[in-house]
Motif scaffolding. Sequence first.
Motif, PDB file in Angstrom:
ATOM      1  N   THR A 428       4.843  -8.343  42.939  1.00 53.59           N
ATOM      2  CA  THR A 428       6.152  -8.947  42.695  1.00 53.59           C
ATOM      3  C   THR A 428       6.912  -8.257  41.566  1.00 53.59           C
ATOM      4  O   THR A 428       8.075  -8.573  41.327  1.00 53.59           O
ATOM      5  N   ASP A 429       6.272  -7.283  40.886  1.00 47.89           N
ATOM      6  CA  ASP A 429       6.969  -6.517  39.850  1.00 47.89           C
ATOM      7  C   ASP A 429       7.636  -5.260  40.401  1.00 47.89           C
ATOM      8  O   ASP A 429       8.383  -4.590  39.690  1.00 47.89           O
ATOM      9  N   ARG A 430       7.358  -4.913  41.638  1.00 49.61           N
ATOM     10  CA  ARG A 430       7.952  -3.701  42.229  1.00 49.61           C
ATOM     11  C   ARG A 430       9.477  -3.807  42.210  1.00 49.61           C
ATOM     12  O   ARG A 430      10.050  -4.775  42.684  1.00 49.61           O
ATOM     13  N   GLY A 431      10.123  -2.806  41.622  1.00 55.18           N
ATOM     14  CA  GLY A 431      11.580  -2.769  41.607  1.00 55.18           C
ATOM     15  C   GLY A 431      12.223  -3.484  40.444  1.00 55.18           C
ATOM     16  O   GLY A 431      13.450  -3.405  40.281  1.00 55.18           O
ATOM     17  N   LYS A 432      11.457  -4.161  39.596  1.00 51.05           N
ATOM     18  CA  LYS A 432      12.034  -4.828  38.431  1.00 51.05           C
ATOM     19  C   LYS A 432      12.422  -3.806  37.371  1.00 51.05           C
ATOM     20  O   LYS A 432      11.947  -2.668  37.375  1.00 51.05           O
ATOM     21  N   ALA A 433      13.256  -4.218  36.457  1.00 51.26           N
ATOM     22  CA  ALA A 433      13.709  -3.333  35.393  1.00 51.26           C
ATOM     23  C   ALA A 433      12.511  -2.790  34.613  1.00 51.26           C
ATOM     24  O   ALA A 433      11.630  -3.549  34.197  1.00 51.26           O
ATOM     25  N   GLY A 434      12.476  -1.474  34.444  1.00 52.78           N
ATOM     26  CA  GLY A 434      11.397  -0.852  33.709  1.00 52.78           C
ATOM     27  C   GLY A 434      10.133  -0.647  34.506  1.00 52.78           C
ATOM     28  O   GLY A 434       9.153  -0.122  33.970  1.00 52.78           O
TER      29      GLY A 434
END
Length: 615
Positions: A428-434
């Motif tokens: 669920t962190d794929r594509g988040k800022a940073g």
Amino acid sequence: MTFDRRDLFKTGAAAAVVALLGEGCTSAAPVQGATLGFTAVPASLADAVAVPPEYQQQVLYPWGSPTGIAGSMPAFAPDASNSAADQAVQAGMHHDGMHFFAMGQDRGLLVMNHEYTDEQLLHTDGASPWTADKTRKSLHAMGVSVIEVERSSGGWRQVLPSRYARRIHGNTPMRIAGPAAGTPRMRTAANPAGDQVFGTFANCAMGVTPWGTYLTCEENFHAYFGGPKEAAVRATEAQRRYGTVPGSSWSEYWRFEERFDLTKHPNEPHRFGWVVEIDPFDPESTPVKRTALGRKHQESATCTLTKDGRVAVYMGDDSEFEYIYKFVSRDKVTPGTDAAARAANREVLDHGTLYVARFDTGGRGRWLELVHGRNALEAPNGFADPADVVVHARMAGDLVGATKMDRPEWIAVHPQTGEVYVTLTGNTDRGKAGKPAVDAANPRANNRFGGILRWREDGGDAASASFAWNHFVLAGDPKLPDAGVRYPRPDDDAFGNPDGLHIDSGGLLWIQTDMAGPRMGKGSHAALGNNTMLCADPATGRIKRFLTGPSGCEITGCVVTPDRRTLFVNIQHPGEVRVNGMPNSAWPDGKLPGSARPRSATLAVQRRDGGIVGT
């Protein structure tokens, strides 16, 4: 993602990629008997195991059962009052990967992992206050069990006692072998030679060698090392990369067993995160940590043979943005699975080449060597010797430019086509800022559902340096318009967060799910029910739901007997979700939550007519 057929055939590996072409995800050849003739089980939120009406199930070896070691078989205490010494000879908690080693038609050794502990259930008074004795009991509740089972007219039963019965746990003496053995990073005050260690724990997926030994994988080992929180500011880059940072542990082992204190013994974590080889037929043998296969949050160690008779081992690293690895041995395998073959192959996994995968656009990929002195893996970049490369395999993968994946977990090789399947449980962190953006192999931002990716080695040879790949499934609820879900066929049963994976000798693909407890039955996962096991026919792309589990559980650990008449499967951590502080399951001993401590256990599932499972 779709393939450009022209680009694929330009590679000259057309025969190797026939199975990967097209949205239908059809396999290279149909498999005899892969009919999926069973009645599909509907999604369910019931606190029970459901199987098709044509099948029957029985529970084997729940947590706390005697392992079967002669003269030492304490019964399970429902109030969790068993001692640490009791737990050392009983079934561990949270059954995971396993294999059935046949000893004739109706008898064999069932070898299984015990991944982690639920301290609230393991101890009469829970985790508080924490004590030295609770540390010992917790270490004894992880590791591996070897039990003997036999089949009769009444089904399967455990053989008690058995000369093969054995518990391997967090305090079992082990040997360290391969390129890291004896090197400075492996040396500790207790073992200045750097060649021995106590214990294996956090045992998740597994593998089986061609010579008949068991490979257990140490996954979330980092969670058991700790130290004073204030020491976190002094953590090294490597400690942060592996999660071994003071103040971040899941337990307080470090307060009562000094080797787990990172501030006093910084090399002790280097001795975990490995593939461990166990001879299930010799209860006196010493397990061996095979460092040539690399250190990571080890998930899966799936073996296959190269065309010239060497062994290849496929491995995942189960964390977000981690890698897929392959090891290819230097030496050929001596054929056979008897004692002589096991002896002849005892050092095969200590010498060879470790690779990490790069998945390129256009459905092509390459295996990148993780070899000291190549691909910039040299002293100026932090790799002083071959031991540094395997001890810090993650950092080596960073340096050579491997593809950061959405939690690569179990890996399975199709026995007829040679296709290799891997579960990507989600990210669920794929594509988040940073954070890393989407890429060809990981095409969904906020990847809530995961999927299954597969590849075919060029030339059909596991030793190849390149391969063709595609997605078999992008999982999730197909009714959600923005989820990017794709199944091979419109009538496939939906699922989320695939984890366990097994391909039986008939070519049926068994898929197991690990949706997080708080997500089950809610929000985007509402239609998917509890965790489940499905059966797929890769030849047609048909996927049907075969089994649903009790509340809060994960379905994991799957093996089919050689005659394909029995499926063994593990139910892990039933009741993991707490409702008002109470586990939401009492499976398998109670009918209502709170009526019994939930216990992980193994199921034996058979057709009522004695036929082949999956049909």
